[in-house]
Design an enzyme around this catalytic site. Structure first.
Site, PDB file in Angstrom:
ATOM      1  N   ASP A 109      -3.703   1.251   9.920  1.00 40.23           N
ATOM      2  CA  ASP A 109      -4.898   2.094  10.061  1.00 40.23           C
ATOM      3  C   ASP A 109      -5.386   2.080  11.496  1.00 40.23           C
ATOM      4  O   ASP A 109      -5.915   3.072  11.990  1.00 40.23           O
ATOM      5  CB  ASP A 109      -5.988   1.621   9.105  1.00 40.23           C
ATOM      6  N   CYS A 151       0.839  -1.202   0.000  1.00 45.38           N
ATOM      7  CA  CYS A 151       0.000   0.000   0.000  1.00 45.38           C
ATOM      8  C   CYS A 151       0.881   1.264   0.000  1.00 45.38           C
ATOM      9  O   CYS A 151       2.029   1.231  -0.490  1.00 45.38           O
ATOM     10  CB  CYS A 151      -0.974  -0.025   1.183  1.00 45.38           C
TER      11      CYS A 151
HETATM   12  C1  RUB Z   1      -4.139   3.105   3.464  1.00 45.18           C
HETATM   13  C2  RUB Z   1      -3.366   2.140   4.285  1.00 45.18           C
HETATM   14  C3  RUB Z   1      -2.089   2.648   4.904  1.00 45.18           C
HETATM   15  C4  RUB Z   1      -2.392   3.183   6.304  1.00 45.18           C
HETATM   16  C5  RUB Z   1      -1.212   3.918   6.908  1.00 45.18           C
HETATM   17  O1  RUB Z   1      -5.400   2.613   3.033  1.00 45.18           O
HETATM   18  O2  RUB Z   1      -3.754   1.024   4.531  1.00 45.18           O
HETATM   19  O3  RUB Z   1      -1.158   1.624   5.022  1.00 45.18           O
HETATM   20  O4  RUB Z   1      -3.490   4.075   6.266  1.00 45.18           O
HETATM   21  O5  RUB Z   1      -0.924   5.092   6.167  1.00 45.18           O
HETATM   22  P1  RUB Z   1      -6.334   3.512   2.095  1.00 45.18           P
HETATM   23  P2  RUB Z   1      -0.192   6.345   6.861  1.00 45.18           P
HETATM   24  O6  RUB Z   1      -5.565   3.811   0.849  1.00 45.18           O
HETATM   25  O7  RUB Z   1      -7.542   2.659   1.871  1.00 45.18           O
HETATM   26  O8  RUB Z   1      -6.679   4.778   2.876  1.00 45.18           O
HETATM   27  O9  RUB Z   1       1.091   5.817   7.401  1.00 45.18           O
HETATM   28  O10 RUB Z   1       0.011   7.345   5.771  1.00 45.18           O
HETATM   29  O11 RUB Z   1      -1.084   6.831   7.960  1.00 45.18           O
END
Ligand code: RUB
Length: 342
Positions: free
Chosen positions: A199, A130
């Protein structure tokens, strides 16, 4: 008769729901900024109306996406700091509180990055899943201290957030190998770390992150590759201390299967005519879609049990997943009613 929620807040909520604003930390930042805008623009003439409008804005933001706890944590942080006897004082404290939240968020990410960078050695290859700003902060800090890092970036179906990761890593000068998700196990043999964001993190140390994280972590364990989760403490989910589970968002099936692709599977002989009407969205097939025996499921996140995770890196240090509950109790204490429900 002013609208309870400012249109700019409604726009932010729509951007979060449709993922123009996405990723747990970015969502939290945008939500805090939206509350500041609501405060700034409120035309409420008495304190009670001002607070009602602020809570209505917070509720609208809260209802966008269910899984990233950084969103309610951000709303809670801002709303619990709102104080004053007059509209002017309430406005000022809301804006200041939102600013403080956003500054601390940025600071936490860069501190976390420096802590996470200590796990990376010169020449290490990191596999990502991701797009996580917390995870990228670790790589950026490592690069800044002169450590050479290479990356294997998983595409991350269905929305291909891996492309964002690949672009940002290339901007940092990191050599990137982009792979489809199904190639992950094969390429784990070339990786020294799996590095992902989160998340939400539950009290037992489970990590809720983009769908596919748990399979990757299980494969990494089998291959002997350590799994590192980069997550600021706003990713800690306080409700899980009292046994609640984290809701997993189910997204639209068309992220996986377009209307046109559905027609091709269900009625391949109908040819181009039915395809084009299906794409227009005004074909009779649309209404029969709900009666179809072809079901598409599109969960956006999954749960990785703590036994597959080597370290959770936060701005407060790195923790084995099983000990994260201690930090959670310290930071959140007893949970009380949500401020937007009061
Ligand atoms: C995003 C996702 C990321 C986390 C952490 O999912 O799973 O790994 O949110 O991101 P989506 P961060 O694209 O569905 O929002 O470290 O930027 O908080």
């Amino acid at each position: 008769n002013q609208p309870a929620v400012d249109p700019a807040v409604t726009d932010t909520a729509a951007d979060i729901a449709t993922m123009r604003i996405r990723g747990a930390a970015t969502i939290a930042d945008a939500a805090a900024a939206a509350l500041a805008t609501q405060a700034e623009r409120s035309t409420a003439t008495d304190p009670a109306a001002f607070e009602r409008n602020l809570r209505a804005g917070a509720r609208e933001l809260y209802e966008t996406r269910p899984t990233a706890v950084s969103l309610p944590n951000a709303l809670r942080y801002v709303l619990r700091g709102v104080e004053g006897e007059t509209v002017a004082a309430l406005r000022k404290s809301t804006i200041e509180r939102a600013d403080t939240f956003r500054t601390e968020l940025e600071q936490a990410q860069s501190t976390l990055g420096e802590i996470g960078a200590n796990r990376l050695r010169d020449g290490d290859v990191v596999m990502t899943h991701c797009h996580s700003t917390d995870a990228l902060s670790c790589i950026e800090a490592a690069l800044e201290s002169g450590t050479h890092i290479e990356a294997i970036v998983k595409e991350t179906r269905p929305r291909k957030q891996g492309h964002i990761t690949a672009r940002q890593l290339r901007e940092l000068g990191v050599p990137v190998t982009l792979i489809v998700d199904n190639a992950a196990r094969r390429y784990l043999d070339e990786a020294d770390h799996v590095l992902v964001g989160a998340d939400s993190i539950a009290a037992d140390g489970s990590v809720i992150n983009k769908i596919g994280t748990s399979g990757l972590a299980v494969n990494a364990r089998e291959r002997g590759v350590p799994v590192m989760v980069a997550a600021q403490t706003i990713k800690l989910h306080p409700d899980t201390m009292t046994g609640h589970t984290v809701a997993i968002e189910m997204r639209d099936e068309q992220e996986v299967l377009s209307l046109e692709e559905r027609v091709e599977i269900e009625s391949p002989s109908e040819g181009a005519e039915s395809r084009s009407t299906a794409v227009d969205g005004n074909d009779d097939k649309d209404s029969s879609q709900s009666e179809s025996d072809l079901t598409v499921e599109n969960p956006a996140f999954d749960v990785t049990p703590p036994r597959y995770i080597d370290a959770i890196v936060t701005e407060r240090g790195q923790f084995p997943p099983e000990s994260i509950v201690t930090l959670m109790r310290e930071l959140f204490g007893e949970t009380t009613a949500e401020p937007w429900e009061e």
